[in-house]
Motif scaffolding. Structure first.
Motif, PDB file in Angstrom:
ATOM      1  N   UNK A1878      45.686 -73.989 -15.702  1.00  0.00           N
ATOM      2  CA  UNK A1878      46.729 -73.525 -14.755  1.00  0.00           C
ATOM      3  C   UNK A1878      46.477 -73.906 -13.275  1.00  0.00           C
ATOM      4  N   UNK A1879      44.979 -73.915 -13.055  1.00  0.00           N
ATOM      5  CA  UNK A1879      44.917 -74.465 -11.725  1.00  0.00           C
ATOM      6  C   UNK A1879      44.967 -75.774 -11.746  1.00  0.00           C
ATOM      7  N   UNK A1880      44.570 -76.629 -12.557  1.00  0.00           N
ATOM      8  CA  UNK A1880      44.954 -78.093 -12.624  1.00  0.00           C
ATOM      9  C   UNK A1880      46.318 -78.276 -12.654  1.00  0.00           C
ATOM     10  N   UNK A1881      47.181 -77.630 -13.409  1.00  0.00           N
ATOM     11  CA  UNK A1881      48.313 -77.887 -13.289  1.00  0.00           C
ATOM     12  C   UNK A1881      49.212 -77.576 -11.749  1.00  0.00           C
ATOM     13  N   UNK A1882      48.607 -76.556 -11.306  1.00  0.00           N
ATOM     14  CA  UNK A1882      49.216 -76.306  -9.926  1.00  0.00           C
ATOM     15  C   UNK A1882      48.688 -77.428  -8.882  1.00  0.00           C
ATOM     16  N   UNK A1883      47.702 -77.927  -9.181  1.00  0.00           N
ATOM     17  CA  UNK A1883      47.008 -79.061  -8.298  1.00  0.00           C
ATOM     18  C   UNK A1883      48.040 -80.204  -8.433  1.00  0.00           C
ATOM     19  N   UNK A1884      48.314 -80.457  -9.669  1.00  0.00           N
ATOM     20  CA  UNK A1884      49.466 -81.718 -10.029  1.00  0.00           C
ATOM     21  C   UNK A1884      50.337 -81.544  -9.260  1.00  0.00           C
ATOM     22  N   UNK A1885      51.110 -80.335  -9.675  1.00  0.00           N
ATOM     23  CA  UNK A1885      52.498 -79.876  -9.102  1.00  0.00           C
ATOM     24  C   UNK A1885      52.622 -80.278  -7.599  1.00  0.00           C
ATOM     25  N   UNK A1886      51.606 -79.783  -6.812  1.00  0.00           N
ATOM     26  CA  UNK A1886      51.365 -79.833  -5.517  1.00  0.00           C
ATOM     27  C   UNK A1886      51.388 -81.028  -4.917  1.00  0.00           C
ATOM     28  N   UNK A1887      50.594 -81.891  -5.711  1.00  0.00           N
ATOM     29  CA  UNK A1887      50.484 -83.429  -5.236  1.00  0.00           C
ATOM     30  C   UNK A1887      51.666 -84.232  -5.581  1.00  0.00           C
ATOM     31  N   UNK A1888      52.482 -83.816  -6.414  1.00  0.00           N
ATOM     32  CA  UNK A1888      53.808 -84.339  -6.911  1.00  0.00           C
ATOM     33  C   UNK A1888      54.827 -84.068  -5.807  1.00  0.00           C
ATOM     34  N   UNK A1889      54.900 -82.884  -5.276  1.00  0.00           N
ATOM     35  CA  UNK A1889      55.721 -82.340  -4.450  1.00  0.00           C
ATOM     36  C   UNK A1889      55.495 -83.268  -3.128  1.00  0.00           C
ATOM     37  N   UNK A1890      54.184 -83.136  -2.711  1.00  0.00           N
ATOM     38  CA  UNK A1890      53.951 -83.873  -1.500  1.00  0.00           C
ATOM     39  C   UNK A1890      54.436 -85.385  -1.593  1.00  0.00           C
TER      40      UNK A1890
END
Length: 2031
Positions: A1878-1890
């Protein structure tokens, strides 16, 4: 007196054990009266005294003991149970009675012993008496000897085994007591009466005076043999006969009758073997090779002394024999040669059959040594070779003898013939069959004409001896070319021959003794004239039947012999005879110059012939008149046509002999190619063939025509022959004779000849099958292709019915053809005999043999490689292989298992190369193969079993079972060996009709195995027990239990009883066996079933006879002769009555009886008939079923179903029932209970053919009943299902698979809840397979129907299931655990309450399994109720074929090691199947229907009306209720959440999902679409982000092709090639674009490279057309992947792949080599690519590699290339980076785990300063390299702290993004390793948004993201307090549904899209974070497949919308309303 009165009142049995002796005395008296009074031998009264009997005979009071002995004698005589007491009572008698002074006591004791012998306990009594001989009390010894003497005198040597008695007899002569010596003398005299001179050798060691006394006594004895005077209980018939003779006073009348059964005792059997190998001088082998002949002589003399022992202990005499052979063959000193020959003779005589192993090695050497002329040498060699012959068979040494028959040295030829003459004396008709005579006679005939008189005389003697043994008529056909003078000499020699056993009468006496022909042959022989005898031949008897057929065929031809041996008549005699039957004018005009006159003459000739009677027709005279000038040179075609026509007439009408045929054949052959006369010539040839047999005619014609040069004649002759074979059949054809001529024809310049030859080969292929091709493998490829094409045309065709040759052929074929046919009858192995074979003995050099025994394993391997090369080069070899057998035998127990396996491979190769001649090596090489079955390594045992099967295929089983070799193997206490051998025997014995008697030697060890401590051994022994019993018989095996200990006897007897019930029937003899052997000479082959097989097989394997056979028979025109086939005529009568049968069978097969089934149910309930419930079916059940079936089954069908002997009739009947099922469905249902009951009877039989047919019928029956909505009633189910469940434990996988499929179908016609209890009962079976399969099936039921199927209650059922978690069998444990996991998936943690208490170990196993195998969250919803399950069933179960139902979820399979990828692949296939509306999802869990509807498909499909009522109603409004926002908790959000919003991405996902489709066309279409995208540069970017997904689908498809498609013969290989081409084309396009290629992650690249390299190594690809081109394309692709992929990822992938390939022992060494080649290529380009490589990751991979393979382990590998590869890689890296390489080890946690750091430091130290070489690196890389490890760690730790905190999350993500932009190859793996998905997914989504914000691609609200609670270095950080959006809950709902295996509806996706906002294009986390994927692509496969599923649904959703715009509904409610409306619309349309 008071005491007396007390015991007087006691019962008899208590009195007998009273402490007062008077009480006991009284008890014994009463017992005696009681025993004499009881009439019933089985009365329960006897049981009371069973334990007291020993006390009767051992009473301490002498008076009481005497009475006790009388009572004991009465008990033993009358009681049925007495046998059980034999051991203890006889032991008591010996120790406590035989020492008594009273003679009466001793006499009674002796009588008791004899009475025990009478009740069949001779062995026990004899053992106890022999033990008594060791007693110190001489009185006991004397009485024991006396009792033995009495027993022998009364019962005879057949009952009393003399060997153990004779063994202890010499010791008694040494006794100090005279009484003992005197009694021993009397015993010796008694023994001598029975065995005569056989007693002399064992007594040679006693005192000479005693021996002399014995000789004197022996001389006085009468010469007549003694007779048995007392008989066993089982010999009462013999006793009655004896008493009649006594009464008639005719003792001498039938005196021999009792002697005959008594076996002739061989003195050898009475001797004790002596072990001599250990007694040889220690320096024996050195001395025997010493240079001084005196030393060699000393060694030989020492051996000669030892070899004189008459009986030697078995052992390994290989080295000794080899040494003696060397002396005989090479020693120049003739004295030593003589000594060696004597030693060899001594060894052969002492070892007898056990020396047979070495016979083949020494015979050639002895024969060659006969060149010596010194008499003493020759005599010694003769004695040696004669002794060797007695240890082997003539067949085994025939090749060696024939090899020297044409030697230049006359002495060798003479001695070889004399040796054969002596050998023939020991033969019978059986052991000297025609096949042997056929081999030897040509050699003898050559010697008869030899210039040396001694050679001629020897040949005469050999032929004369053969004639004496087998009869003149058997030998005469081979002597046809000899003149009368020589024939007389042979007959003269025959008269002089004296055969052993005084069989001077020749063949007349031999023939009755040859018991090989079956008893049924006699009536056949006498039924009508011999001409009528020919009959059908079903593939002929097996090879073993040769000896049987020889006498049969010979006996049949006796009356007709003179008819076809016709002497040649002179022209004058012919003219005289012709004048008597032809008109005078005809005779005068035959040679007229005017053709018209000649024509008129021919017309008269024809008329005369047509009117002539057969008996008056002088055939030879007439044809000679036709041949008279101008004869066959006739120039007028009309006259010639007439002439040829007349030839045909004469051949048809007259007694046309081969002599006559010789006259006409030249003319016929000469005219066969003539345009005008060719047809008549062919007719004439056909008539000649019919008269003289096709084989003979064909051989003559072909040899004549190829002696000419006329191509037209040659072509037409071959055409005629091809046609004639179809008309006459193939029986007796001498294939060998044709092959050379056919090869000549194939090489002819004339195309017509070549074409005709190929056509002929096609016809021969029909009869011979694939082995025919072996003759032409050396032909040119183009020609070979033509031959293959012709064979392919014939593939699958049956030979046509033969209709010629049956009439006369039976009387007119000579012995040679009979023998030819006899060989052909053996099937394919005989064809193998015809192949040209190479003698490789000279290529097996001493050097090669020495290499194989070298101490260095590499040299041993080299020797084995050389042997393999020799055999491969030769292809087909002769059985003479020199010393190779001994050398290979030594390698079979090689300490190096690889060499052992290589030896086994060579032996397999040898089996194929040598063919049936392999038999002679069974003892020397075959038995050591069995020894290897005891190896501890599974792969070695498997290789040994494969080799063993290959050998048995060539040799048959008989040779393996002869002798005690097999029993010696079983004697070894090796559990592996025992279970393998017993399993093998259980498989092979049921296929044999007869076995050697030596099989009995294995029985004691079989009994030992029944009680073995190893469970597998016990099981295999139990499986083998019935197969032993079918050959040895129950009684014989039960008797063998007498030798067991009392504790073992009872359980073994019980097992025997059990085995008796399931004992398989012996295979039926081949149909018409005797007739078939007789019809051999008919030249007409197989007029019946023979031609229906393209490839003849041994009859014992003929279980799968072609079904169309009966139809073939019905169409044949049966000639009168053939119709009169006698008692064995199974074929002709069928043909006769066929028309009537067809009429009878055309009616209905089931008769409808009103209320018949109900009446049967009523009768069974009222107990008026037997209830169908049994352990094994008894006769009364079968009779009851017959009675019930008689009223409602067609009579013929019932007869077929209950046919006693021919199982094929049952198979046919089931086939008819299956064919008529649809037509007579009502009748089938009315008789269903009886059909099912009949099937249950078949379940108790072992015939697999019938069983498979039954299961096939059931798979057709239950779906049919289901379609008719028929449900089984309780009566039908209870009488069938329990017995069906028995077969689920069958050992054969195919049976278990079918039964599982049937059980699944059964639930459609019988409630699953009622099937459940039957399966529960099945789990109580003793059969572990049955328990495991029943548990698996229970799991399926629970999974499919919920907990309601558990009857009576879930708790009770689960407690019983849980018991099996502790089962000792692994598969049962696994099945039980899987079933409980299935329950867990339905009801969650409640399962722990239901299963009750488990032990700690079992509970831990269960928890581990639940953790590993269960779905992630147990279903919250209650299990579906019964109705729901029932309603869903039609939706769920639509198998395309019955077998398909067996496909299970991988999680339910017992093997826990099924790879995750495989499971995922199955799920992928399910997704594809649903996408294509295929019906593959058979065992899917119950899934609510609204999540499975494809609305568009349903709306457009108006045919599925029946499915509408099955839709489940749900309250969809519940979804609209407001959502209560609970306390936020951590939940994993799908990483592909955003992918669903993008239309293009969704379409690509859908297409990619089809790439891995199981359907080739679907996959090709998908690949074509992707290829179109990739080829257009502007569209190729759309694939970005999907590369891993696409590559995963691609290598899954590659794996599917490799494992499934390539193995499926039904698939066209062109389609597979096309699919391969598409895949490779796509890959090349993809990897030509570097931007896309670099997206491929390490794990995916690893799997892709694995798939490509496997494809390159797949040998099957080369067989596809253009396969080489395909492999070249793959090669190019691999190069492209290496160049264009991300260099870090591909280098890392190759390192991991190399590690995996070296770890896997089963992998191909070529695979590792190719991986290393790829690595070397990467290393070569490192200077160019070093800047783009993440060295930290590469060093981590090298570190992991070196952990698994330290330096020492690497060096131990076969090849040093891996070690060199690794060193080169590290050296290159050091060279390019210098000291700074040491800074790139930041990712290695513990550097001490491998030698990497030390190695790098060493390399850096020695390689100087390389820092200058890095100056040209990129700036970013340089900065990254300059950053110290500590600094990198600090920066990233700080960033991740910010991400994990509440306040600084966004800042942390921004910093991480910028850091990644700056250092693109920075590795975050250490910081993400321990975080949740879940944390890895969160980091991925955050980087994608930026990334999206900065690139302007769209926006995503940050607030919609759930921030994980995670900290790296600090403790847990509280969550951001922001309120979460509803999208979070939709996301969680979706995840929950995924975990339960439920699909996410497209509408929900739209709802989520609406809440979430605009979608963005996704990039995988690997591209954003560069996280190294170590474990390959499996880790990401779960999420990828989820994405495929959702995107497919999204794709469908887009297609069904009227506009393709991304417009969305205004609210969730609107979507739900739309869904409801569409469902309503569907319903209304269906109504």
């Amino acid at each position: 007196m008071g005491d007396d009165s007390e015991w007087m009142k006691l019962p008899i049995d208590q009195k007998c054990e009273h402490k007062v002796w008077k009480a006991r005395l009284n008890g014994y008296e009463d017992a005696l009266k009681l025993f004499q009074r009881i009439e019933d031998e089985k009365s329960p009264e006897w049981g009371k005294y069973l334990g007291l009997l020993k006390k009767f005979v051992t009473d301490s009071n002498a008076v009481a003991q005497l009475k006790g002995l009388e009572a004991a004698l009465a008990y033993v005589e009358n009681a049925h149970l007495a046998g059980k007491t034999s051991g203890e009572v006889v032991s008591g008698v010996v120790s406590k009675v035989f020492n008594q002074p009273k003679a009466r006591a001793k006499e009674l004791g002796s009588d008791i012993c004899l009475m025990y012998i009478e009740i069949e306990k001779a062995e026990v009594v004899q053992d106890e008496l022999i033990k008594g001989l060791d007693n110190k009390n001489p009185k006991i010894v004397v009485t024991c000897i006396e009792t033995l003497r009495r027993a022998l005198s009364e019962f005879g040597s057949k009952i009393i085994t003399l060997k153990p008695v004779v063994k202890v007899l010499p010791k008694q002569f040494e006794s100090r007591e005279k009484a003992v010596r005197d009694e021993a003398k009397l015993l010796a005299v008694e023994i001598y009466k029975w065995i005569r001179d056989a007693l002399r050798p064992p007594l040679q060691g006693i005192n000479s005076v005693q021996l002399k006394e014995l000789e004197e006594e022996w001389v006085k004895l009468p010469t007549t043999a003694p007779k048995q005077s007392r008989f066993l209980r089982s010999q009462q018939a013999l006793k009655a006969k004896f008493e009649q003779q006594q009464a008639a006073g005719g003792d001498e009348a039938d005196g021999d009758d009792h002697d005959k059964p008594a076996p002739q005792i061989d003195p050898y059997e009475l001797l004790e073997p002596v072990e001599i190998l250990s007694k040889l001088p220690k320096d024996f082998y050195d001395k025997i090779e010493a240079k001084k002949w005196q030393e060699r002589k000393e060694a030989m003399e020492a051996l000669e002394t030892l070899a004189k022992n008459p009986k030697l202990e078995n052992g390994d005499y290989g080295d000794l024999v080899r040494a003696l052979k060397k002396v005989i063959g090479k020693d120049a000193n003739v004295m030593l040669v003589t000594l060696a020959a004597k030693c060899l003779a001594g060894l052969a005589a002492g070892l007898r059959k056990k020396f047979g192993t070495y016979a083949g090695h020494v015979v050639p050497t002895i024969l060659e040594k006969f060149k010596e002329k010194k008499p003493q040498v020759v005599q010694a060699l003769q004695e040696a070779i004669d002794a060797v012959f007695l240890t082997t068979t003539l067949q085994n040494i025939s090749e060696d003898v024939l090899g020297v028959m044409d030697n230049k040295n006359p002495s060798i030829k003479q001695q070889a013939s004399l040796f054969l003459a002596r050998s023939f004396r020991h033969c019978t008709q059986t052991t000297l069959p025609k096949s042997m005579l056929k081999a030897f006679c040509p050699a003898f005939l050559k010697q008869v004409n030899d210039s040396a008189p001694e050679v001629r005389d020897a040949a005469y003697e050999a032929l004369g001896t053969a004639m004496k043994v087998v009869g003149e008529k058997a030998v005469n056909p081979f002597l046809a070319d000899l003149d009368k003078l020589k024939l007389d000499k042979i007959k003269e020699s025959a008269d002089k021959v004296e055969l052993p056993g005084k069989r001077g009468g020749g063949a007349e006496k031999v023939a009755p003794a040859a018991k090989v022909a079956p008893p049924a042959a006699n009536p056949t022989r006498s039924s009508g004239p011999p001409k009528k005898a020919p009959a059908a031949k079903s593939g002929g008897p097996p090879k073993k039947g040769k000896s049987a057929s020889a006498p049969s065929a010979k006996g049949k031809k006796v009356p007709e012999t003179k008819e076809f041996i016709e002497t040649e008549l002179s022209i004058e005699v012919c003219e005289e005879k012709s004048s008597a039957v032809l008109p005078a004018s005809c005779m005068q005009l035959l040679d007229s110059a005017n053709w018209k006159e000649r024509l008129a003459s021919m017309e008269e000739f024809q008329k005369a012939v047509e009117q002539m009677d057969k008996s008056e027709m002088p055939c030879q005279a007439l044809v000679r008149m036709l041949a008279k000038k101008p004869g066959w040179k006739e120039t007028n075609f009309q006259v010639m046509q007439m002439k040829l026509h007349i030839v045909g007439l004469i051949a048809q009408k007259g007694s046309f002999s081969k002599t006559s045929a010789f006259v006409v054949l030249d003319g016929l052959v000469d005219k066969i190619g003539d345009v005008k006369c060719g047809v008549k010539a062919k007719e004439g040839l056909t008539a000649t063939a019919e008269a003289c047999s096709l084989p003979w005619t064909a051989e003559q014609v072909v040899s004549m025509v190829f002696a000419q040069k006329n191509p037209k004649n040659q072509a037409e002759t071959l055409n005629w022959l091809a046609n004639a074979m179809k008309e006459f059949g193939f029986a007796g054809i001498n294939v060998k004779g044709f092959i050379n001529n056919v090869k000549t024809a194939l090489g002819a310049t004339n195309p017509a000849v070549r074409t005709a030859a190929i056509t002929l080969l096609g016809v021969m292929y029909l009869y011979m099958g694939a082995p025919l091709r072996m003759f032409f493998e050396d032909e040119k490829p183009a020609l070979l292709k033509q031959i293959d094409d012709e064979f392919e045309k014939m593939q699958g065709q049956s030979p046509p019915a033969a209709f010629r040759g049956a009439k006369k052929g039976g009387t007119e074929e000579d012995g040679e053809e009979a023998d030819d046919q006899e060989e052909d009858g053996g099937g394919a192995p005989d064809i193998m005999d015809l192949l040209p074979r190479t003698d490789v003995s000279d290529k097996i050099t001493q050097d090669m043999v020495d290499k194989m025994s070298d101490k260095n394993w590499k040299i041993r391997k080299e020797g084995l490689d050389e042997v393999a090369a020799v055999i491969s080069e030769a292809k087909f070899i002769k059985p003479s292989i020199g010393e190779l057998p001994m050398a290979l035998k030594g390698r079979l127990n090689d300490s190096n298992k690889i060499l052992c396996q290589q030896t086994l491979t060579i032996l397999q190769q040898m089996a194929v190369a040598m063919g049936p001649a392999l038999k002679q090596h069974v003892k020397s090489l075959g038995m050591p193969i069995i020894t290897v079955l005891g190896d501890s390594k599974t792969n070695v045992r498997a290789a040994a079993m494969t080799t063993l099967q290959a050998w048995v295929e060539q040799t048959g089983m008989k040779d393996w079972l002869e002798g005690d070799d097999l029993s010696e193997e079983l004697k070894r206490e090796n559990p592996f060996l025992r279970q393998e051998v017993l399993g093998w025997l259980a498989e092979k014995l049921p296929t044999m009709r007869t076995v050697p008697s030596d099989l009995m030697l294995c029985v004691p060890y079989l009994y030992t195995c029944l009680e073995d401590r190893n469970g597998d051994v016990r099981k295999k022994a139990q499986d083998a027990l019935p197969t032993f019993m079918m050959h040895l018989g129950y009684e014989k095996m039960l008797k063998a239990t007498d030798k067991l200990k009392p504790a073992s006897k009872e359980p073994v007897s019980a097992l025997l009883e059990k085995a008796r019930a399931v004992m398989p029937a012996k295979p039926a003899p081949p149909p018409g066996k005797a007739g078939a052997t007789k019809s051999i000479s008919g030249g007409a082959p197989a007029a019946k079933s023979g031609p229906s097989k393209a490839k003849p097989k041994p009859v014992i394997d003929d279980y799968d006879d072609d079904e169309p056979e009966p139809e073939t028979k019905s169409k044949k025109v049966v000639k009168p002769g053939a119709a009169k086939k006698g008692v064995l005529g199974k074929k002709a009568p069928v043909t006769k009555a066929n028309a009537k049968d067809e009429e009878d069978r055309s009616g209905v097969i089931f008769i409808l009886v009103p209320n018949g089934k109900e009446q049967r149910i009523k009768e069974e309930k009222g107990l008026k008939v037997l209830k169908w419930n049994f352990q094994t079916p008894r006769d009364e059940y079968v009779d009851q079923l017959k009675t019930q079936m008689s009223t409602c089954f067609a009579r013929w069908l019932q007869d077929e179903l209950f046919h006693a002997s021919d199982f094929q009739r049952q198979v046919k009947a089931i086939g008819v029932m299956g064919e008529r099922m649809e037509d007579e469905l009502e009748g089938t249902v009315s008789c269903l209970d009886l059909i099912l009951k009949w099937f249950t009877l078949r379940f108790f039989e072992t015939n697999s053919t019938v069983l498979m047919k039954v299961l096939e019928y059931l798979k057709q029956l239950f779906p049919t009943l289901s379609r008719e909505n028929y449900h089984l009633n309780e009566y039908e189910a209870s009488s069938f299902i329990p017995y069906l469940i028995l077969k689920v434990g069958e050992s054969k996988d195919v049976v278990r698979k079918d039964v599982r499929a049937i059980l699944t179908m059964l639930c459609k016609v019988y409630p699953a809840s009622k099937v459940f209890p039957f399966l529960m009962d099945g789990t109580k079976s003793k059969n572990s397979k049955q328990r495991a399969e029943c548990l698996e099936e229970l799991g399926c039921l629970i999974e499919n129907y919920g907990m309601n199927v558990c009857q009576p209650t879930p708790a009770k059922s689960l407690k019983e299931i849980a018991v099996h978690i502790g089962d000792r069998d692994n598969s049962v444990r696994n099945a039980a655990l899987n079933t409980v996991v299935a329950v867990y998936n339905v009801c969650g943690d409640q399962v722990y309450k239901l299963i009750g208490n488990l032990s700690e170990k079992e509970m831990s196993m269960l928890e581990e399994r639940v953790k590993r195998s269960a779905k992630k969250t147990p279903a919250a919803a209650p299990p579906p109720n019964r109705q729901t399950a029932e309603r869903e069933r039609p939706q769920r179960e639509h198998p395309s074929n019955p077998n398909a139902t067996f496909m299970r979820k991988p999680a339910q399979q017992p093997q826990e090691e099924v790879p995750n990828k495989l499971k995922i692949m199955y799920r992928t296939y399910r997704i594809q199947a649903r996408a294509q509306n295929a019906e593959r999802e058979h065992s899917h869990p119950s899934i609510p229907k609204e999540f499975q509807l494809d609305l568009d498909i349903i709306e457009n499909d108006h045919t599925r009306v029946s499915e509408l009522p099955d839709l489940v109603q749900h309250k969809l409004e519940e979804l609209l209720e407001p959502i209560m926002m609970p306390e936020p908790k951590i939940r994993s959000v799908s990483p592909h959440f955003d992918d669903l919003h993008n239309s293009t991405a969704s379409t690509i996902n859908f297409v990619i999902s089809q790439v891995a489709s199981g359907d080739i066309n679907t996959s090709i279409q998908a690949l074509a679409q992707i290829d179109e995208v990739l080829r257009q540069e502007d569209k190729a970017d759309a694939m970005s982000g999907h590369i891993d997904q696409f590559l995963i689908a691609t290598f899954m498809q590659l794996r599917l092709i490799y494992n499934t498609h390539m193995a499926d013969d039904r698939l066209d290989k062109k389609d597979i090639f096309k699919l391969y081409s598409c895949i490779i084309g796509n890959m090349l396009s993809l990897f030509s674009m570097e931007s896309l290629a670099r997206e491929a992650s390490m794990g995916v690249l690893k799997d892709l490279m694995h798939g490509l390299i496997t494809l390159m190594l797949d040998a099957r690809v080369e067989d596809i057309e253009d396969g080489q081109q395909l492999i070249r394309s793959v090669n190019l692709l691999v190069v492209r992947v290496l160049e264009k992929s991300d260099q870090t990822n591909i280098l890392s992938a190759l390192l991991v792949l190399l590690q995996d390939s070296l770890t896997t022992s089963s992998g191909s060494p070529m695979f590792s080599e190719l991986v290393m080649k790829c690595l070397w290529r990467m290393i070569r380009f490192l200077p160019e690519t070093i800047n783009s490589i993440n060295l930290d990751r590469i060093l981590l991979d090298v570190h992991n590699f070196m952990k698994v393979f330290p330096k020492e382990k690497l060096k131990q590998l076969k090849s040093d290339v891996p070690h060199r590869t690794l060193k080169t890689l590290l050296h290159t890296l050091c060279k390019l980076t210098g000291n700074k390489i040491l800074d790139h080890m930041s990712m290695i946690e513990n550097r001490n785990e491998s030698e990497l750091e030390a190695h790098l430091r060493r390399v850096v130290k020695h390689s100087g300063n390389f820092s200058g070489m890095k100056s040209d690196r990129g700036t970013e890389k340089g900065q990254d390299d300059r950053m110290s490890k500590a600094k990198v760690s600090d920066i990233l730790s700080e960033i991740f702290k910010k991400i994990g905190s509440k306040e600084n999350t966004k800042e942390g993500l921004t910093e991480l993004y910028e850091y990644k932009q700056k250092y693109s190859d920075a590795d975050l793996e250490p910081f993400l390793r321990n975080t949740s998905q879940f944390f890895q997914s969160y980091v991925e989504r955050g980087l994608r948004m930026i990334e999206s914000e900065r690139e302007g691609k769209g926006r995503i609200q940050p607030s919609s993201t759930v921030i994980p609670q995670h900290g790296l270095d600090s403790g847990p950080v509280p969550l951001n307090g922001e309120e979460m959006k509803p999208a979070v809950y939709y996301e969680r709902l979706k995840i929950l549904r995924q975990r339960q295996g439920l699909e996410n509806n497209s509408r929900q996706a739209q709802l989520l899209q609406q809440v979430e906002g605009d979608s963005v294009q996704t990039r995988p986390i690997t591209s954003l974070l560069s996280k190294p994927s170590v474990a390959s692509s499996t880790d990401m496969l779960q999420s990828k497949l989820s994405q495929l599923k959702e995107s497919r649904e999204s794709h469908f959703q887009q297609e069904q919308s009227h506009s393709h715009s991304p417009a969305r509904s205004s609210s969730p409610a609107a979507n739900l309303d739309d869904l409801k409306k569409r469902l309503e619309r569907i319903k209304s349309n269906r109504q």
